[in-house]
Design an enzyme around this catalytic site. Structure first.
Site, PDB file in Angstrom:
ATOM      1  N   ASP A  83       0.864  -1.171   0.000  1.00  0.00           N
ATOM      2  CA  ASP A  83       0.000   0.000   0.000  1.00  0.00           C
ATOM      3  C   ASP A  83       0.905   1.228   0.000  1.00  0.00           C
ATOM      4  O   ASP A  83       2.069   1.156   0.412  1.00  0.00           O
ATOM      5  CB  ASP A  83      -0.886  -0.038   1.257  1.00  0.00           C
ATOM      6  N   LYS A 102      -8.008  -5.227  -3.265  1.00  0.00           N
ATOM      7  CA  LYS A 102      -6.573  -5.416  -3.466  1.00  0.00           C
ATOM      8  C   LYS A 102      -6.182  -6.895  -3.457  1.00  0.00           C
ATOM      9  O   LYS A 102      -5.245  -7.295  -4.163  1.00  0.00           O
ATOM     10  CB  LYS A 102      -5.789  -4.650  -2.404  1.00  0.00           C
ATOM     11  N   ASP A 135      -0.174   5.209   0.657  1.00  0.00           N
ATOM     12  CA  ASP A 135      -0.421   6.223   1.691  1.00  0.00           C
ATOM     13  C   ASP A 135      -0.592   5.564   3.066  1.00  0.00           C
ATOM     14  O   ASP A 135      -1.405   4.658   3.238  1.00  0.00           O
ATOM     15  CB  ASP A 135      -1.660   7.032   1.328  1.00  0.00           C
TER      16      ASP A 135
END
Length: 252
Positions: free
Chosen positions: A11, A177, A13
């Site tokens: 990931d 995801k 952020d």
């Protein structure tokens, strides 16, 4: 050396990036070392490709990418492998809900990102002409956020997550995801058991649960920490460098 884990799914952020939206020097060093030793490093983000790719360039990555929470899978930079679009009727319903509640909102199309300030009447009249990927809401009012969540669940056909405690991110049902990383594994000839997935928010949860090793950052939401196999230092304390150094490249 034979490595147990061959794919590091990151990931961005709150995970790879510091709060200043930068990759620390230490993290860059260890990512490049992982790549040198044969580990595939895949950015797995809620961001659009155009927003994520400069960081892939900084790291020298030419590997597959998962963007917009899994709505787009890139075989290599600018080489689209798979795209999942959102039903326009759902976009209309979600926009109406945003207007009703007064929450800040944004929406991703294939071409660009719109938000409350840039959503025009002309756009609203031509929604069907756009290819929609994701919708989002932001509000620090817990009651409003809960009302939006309940309304979204009633709509059906949606994958509802977040990228911060104050927002909601919506993709088509089944798009997340984890599914994106599975497609990346297919491209690379790997199994999910060979994946280390790192994240901090609910849009990382499915990947963390499905990966061989699910890693939560020290700054992650509690639900993510509870489901992870491992909790490391926060995004401002080189947590990703820790994963690579102490887990992926550690020689038994």
């Amino acid at each position: 050396m034979s490595l147990k884990y061959r794919l590091l799914a990151l990931d961005m952020d709150g995970t790879l990036l510091t709060d200043e939206h930068e990759i620390s020097r230490e993290t860059v060093k260890w990512i490049k070392e992982a790549v040198r030793q044969g580990v595939h490093v895949c950015l797995s983000t809620g961001r659009a490709f155009k927003s994520a790719y400069p960081y892939a360039q900084q790291l020298g990555l030419a590997t597959p990418m998962v963007t917009v929470n899994g709505s787009e899978i890139w075989k290599a930079p600018y080489d689209l492998y798979h795209r999942s679009l959102m039903d326009v009727s759902l976009v209309r319903q979600m926009h109406a809900l945003a207007m009703k509640t007064g929450a800040w909102y944004w929406a991703y199309t294939v071409e660009q990102v719109y938000n409350r300030d840039s959503w025009s009447e002309a756009l609203h009249q031509t929604l069907e002409e756009q290819e929609w990927l994701k919708f989002g809401y932001y509000t620090e009012d817990e009651e409003v956020r809960h009302h939006i969540l309940m309304s979204l669940q009633d709509m059906g056909g949606l994958e509802i997550t977040n990228s911060s405690p104050f927002n909601l991110e919506i993709n088509p049902l089944g798009v997340n995801k984890a599914e994106g990383i599975k497609k990346v594994c297919h491209l690379l000839g790997l199994d999910m058991s060979q994946v280390v997935a790192c994240g901090d928010s609910l849009n990382d949860l499915a990947a963390i649960q499905a990966a061989g090793l699910g890693v939560a950052m020290g700054n992650a939401q509690q639900t993510v920490k509870d489901e992870a196999d491992l909790v490391v230092a926060g995004n401002n304390e080189d947590g990703i460098a820790e994963v690579i150094r102490d887990v992926i490249l550690r020689q038994e």
